[in-house]
Structure formats: C-alpha cells, structure tokens
Design a protein around this motif. Structure first.
Motif, PDB file in Angstrom:
ATOM      1  N   UNK A 116      54.653  48.418  27.180  1.00  0.00           N
ATOM      2  CA  UNK A 116      53.223  48.030  26.545  1.00  0.00           C
ATOM      3  C   UNK A 116      52.791  46.700  26.956  1.00  0.00           C
ATOM      4  N   UNK A 117      53.754  45.896  26.977  1.00  0.00           N
ATOM      5  CA  UNK A 117      53.561  44.247  27.310  1.00  0.00           C
ATOM      6  C   UNK A 117      53.460  44.515  28.825  1.00  0.00           C
ATOM      7  N   UNK A 118      54.197  44.987  29.479  1.00  0.00           N
ATOM      8  CA  UNK A 118      54.069  44.969  31.153  1.00  0.00           C
ATOM      9  C   UNK A 118      52.912  45.388  31.650  1.00  0.00           C
ATOM     10  N   UNK A 119      52.629  46.501  30.795  1.00  0.00           N
ATOM     11  CA  UNK A 119      51.107  47.340  31.261  1.00  0.00           C
ATOM     12  C   UNK A 119      49.983  46.328  30.971  1.00  0.00           C
ATOM     13  N   UNK A 120      50.186  45.742  29.759  1.00  0.00           N
ATOM     14  CA  UNK A 120      49.025  44.934  29.500  1.00  0.00           C
ATOM     15  C   UNK A 120      48.959  43.739  30.408  1.00  0.00           C
ATOM     16  N   UNK A 121      50.228  42.921  30.589  1.00  0.00           N
ATOM     17  CA  UNK A 121      50.154  41.933  31.558  1.00  0.00           C
ATOM     18  C   UNK A 121      49.859  41.997  32.822  1.00  0.00           C
ATOM     19  N   UNK A 122      50.217  43.176  33.450  1.00  0.00           N
ATOM     20  CA  UNK A 122      49.857  43.344  35.122  1.00  0.00           C
ATOM     21  C   UNK A 122      48.426  44.240  34.993  1.00  0.00           C
ATOM     22  N   UNK A 123      48.231  45.178  34.395  1.00  0.00           N
ATOM     23  CA  UNK A 123      47.149  46.026  34.297  1.00  0.00           C
ATOM     24  C   UNK A 123      45.611  45.732  33.756  1.00  0.00           C
ATOM     25  N   UNK A 124      45.889  44.984  32.589  1.00  0.00           N
ATOM     26  CA  UNK A 124      44.713  44.558  31.843  1.00  0.00           C
ATOM     27  C   UNK A 124      44.668  43.075  32.062  1.00  0.00           C
ATOM     28  N   UNK A 125      45.436  42.448  31.658  1.00  0.00           N
ATOM     29  CA  UNK A 125      45.406  40.950  32.023  1.00  0.00           C
ATOM     30  C   UNK A 125      45.181  40.425  33.150  1.00  0.00           C
ATOM     31  N   UNK A 126      45.915  40.668  34.360  1.00  0.00           N
ATOM     32  CA  UNK A 126      45.941  40.247  35.516  1.00  0.00           C
ATOM     33  C   UNK A 126      44.618  40.953  36.100  1.00  0.00           C
ATOM     34  N   UNK A 127      44.344  42.100  36.003  1.00  0.00           N
ATOM     35  CA  UNK A 127      43.131  43.005  36.620  1.00  0.00           C
ATOM     36  C   UNK A 127      41.760  42.470  35.982  1.00  0.00           C
ATOM     37  N   UNK A 128      41.792  42.284  34.773  1.00  0.00           N
ATOM     38  CA  UNK A 128      40.683  42.161  34.266  1.00  0.00           C
ATOM     39  C   UNK A 128      40.247  40.882  33.355  1.00  0.00           C
ATOM     40  N   UNK A 129      41.125  40.324  33.003  1.00  0.00           N
ATOM     41  CA  UNK A 129      40.988  39.097  32.035  1.00  0.00           C
ATOM     42  C   UNK A 129      40.944  37.766  32.900  1.00  0.00           C
ATOM     43  N   UNK A 130      42.081  37.482  33.736  1.00  0.00           N
ATOM     44  CA  UNK A 130      42.399  36.455  34.691  1.00  0.00           C
ATOM     45  C   UNK A 130      42.864  36.891  35.881  1.00  0.00           C
ATOM     46  N   UNK A 131      42.075  37.072  36.895  1.00  0.00           N
ATOM     47  CA  UNK A 131      42.501  37.585  38.206  1.00  0.00           C
ATOM     48  C   UNK A 131      43.513  36.586  38.927  1.00  0.00           C
ATOM     49  N   UNK A 132      43.138  35.207  38.390  1.00  0.00           N
ATOM     50  CA  UNK A 132      44.021  34.195  39.158  1.00  0.00           C
ATOM     51  C   UNK A 132      45.257  33.766  38.417  1.00  0.00           C
ATOM     52  N   UNK A 133      45.534  34.469  37.361  1.00  0.00           N
ATOM     53  CA  UNK A 133      46.799  33.879  36.610  1.00  0.00           C
ATOM     54  C   UNK A 133      47.927  34.046  37.233  1.00  0.00           C
ATOM     55  N   UNK A 134      48.758  32.907  37.067  1.00  0.00           N
ATOM     56  CA  UNK A 134      50.159  33.156  37.770  1.00  0.00           C
ATOM     57  C   UNK A 134      51.107  33.918  36.773  1.00  0.00           C
ATOM     58  N   UNK A 135      52.375  34.049  37.265  1.00  0.00           N
ATOM     59  CA  UNK A 135      53.258  34.758  36.477  1.00  0.00           C
ATOM     60  C   UNK A 135      53.487  34.155  34.971  1.00  0.00           C
ATOM     61  N   UNK A 136      53.528  32.947  34.974  1.00  0.00           N
ATOM     62  CA  UNK A 136      53.961  32.390  33.651  1.00  0.00           C
ATOM     63  C   UNK A 136      52.837  32.591  32.889  1.00  0.00           C
ATOM     64  N   UNK A 137      51.613  32.514  33.124  1.00  0.00           N
ATOM     65  CA  UNK A 137      50.641  32.849  32.263  1.00  0.00           C
ATOM     66  C   UNK A 137      50.428  34.192  31.909  1.00  0.00           C
TER      67      UNK A 137
END
Length: 174
Positions: free
Chosen positions: A74-95
């Motif tokens: 769930x954390x992986x799906x949230x980080x890659x599919x939701x946060x990176x795609x829809x919330x912060x597209x320029x986020x680095x891996x640490x964020x």
C-alpha cells in the motif's frame, strides 16, 4: 512450464483453506459454534498441548508477515502511483519515501482502530467476501462490458466502476 506450475500452486490455495474446515466438520459432527471456530477447535483437538503455544506463535508471525506485506504494498502504491503521479510530480525519491512512510503509519493506526469494529460480525470470512465485492464486482462488470461490446469509451468504464462501487456499498451495507 513455470506458469503452469504457479497456477497449480495457486489452485491449491482454496484446498488448503477448505480442507481443515471439512475435517473439523466431520471430526465434531457439525456441532460447531460458528464457522470461524472450526480452525481453533481443530488445532486444539489435533495438536498436543505442548505444541499449541508454538503453533500460536507461528500463526501470529504469519499474520504479522501478511500485514507487513500489505502495508508495504500500500505504501509503495501510494508513493509511486498517487503521490508521484498526482500530488507532486517533481518529487525526488527521498520525498516520496518520506510521505510514503507517513501514509503507512496513518494506515497502520487506522487499521488498529478499525479492527475492533469487526468483532460484531457473524463470520469474518463472509464479511471479507462482502468487502472484496466492493472492488471485484465493478471491475468484473467493466471487463465483461469491454469484452462484449466494441465501442466502450474510457468514461463509460470509469462511470461503471464508480457507480458499481456506490451501488454495491448501498445494497450490501445500507
């Protein structure tokens, strides 16, 4: 060959789940308090007393391992599919990892508060089947609609998914 072996092992899953219930039904001659009590009663009857604690530890470890796997997914799906795609597209891996961990902690705390609410259910299996239906039934209808008709727009599939979830929840729980 690998695909066939994996599918054969996957088919064994229901057998592993159902077989102890069948054994308990015959061993106790149908005199069970509920369907959920079949497995604990079978373990208490079959295992020697000195192995019951060991079995409880193994079962607890398996439950924690499954919870950890689901939480990690769930954390992986949230980080890659939701946060990176829809919330912060320029986020680095640490964020992404930082917000994923925050989401995971929130999800774990929420699950601890939700778990006691399941105590009033007649059967945990029946409840889980109802909850799985929330997403599996609408997905099935979209797939069937896609296979049976040639011209289904993407909007139709999205509306089908959303309305399917809402109608199913309304029918089952309300």
């Amino acid at each position: 060959k690998g695909l066939l072996l994996a599918s054969f092992i996957k088919i064994l899953g229901p057998l592993i789940v159902v077989l102890p219930g069948i054994i308990a039904w015959h061993l106790f001659e149908g005199n069970l308090e509920s369907a959920d009590s079949a497995y604990p009663m079978l373990v208490g009857k079959v295992l020697p007393p000195y192995l019951v604690g060991f079995f409880a530890a193994v079962l607890f470890g398996a439950i924690l391992s499954s919870f950890n796997s689901v939480l990690n997914s769930a954390v992986t799906l949230f980080g890659i599919d939701i946060y990176k795609q829809h919330i912060n597209k320029e986020a680095n891996e640490k964020t992404i990892v930082k917000y994923g961990k925050m989401f995971g902690v929130g999800l774990a705390i929420a699950s601890m508060f939700i778990a006691p609410l399941l105590l009033g259910q007649d059967s945990l299996f029946d409840y889980l089947q109802k909850v799985n239906g929330i997403y599996s039934i609408p997905i099935l209808t979209v797939f069937v609609g896609g296979y049976l008709t040639k011209y289904v727009p993407a909007l139709g599939a999205k509306v089908g998914l959303i309305s399917g979830v809402v109608l199913y929840v309304g029918y089952i729980f309300i």
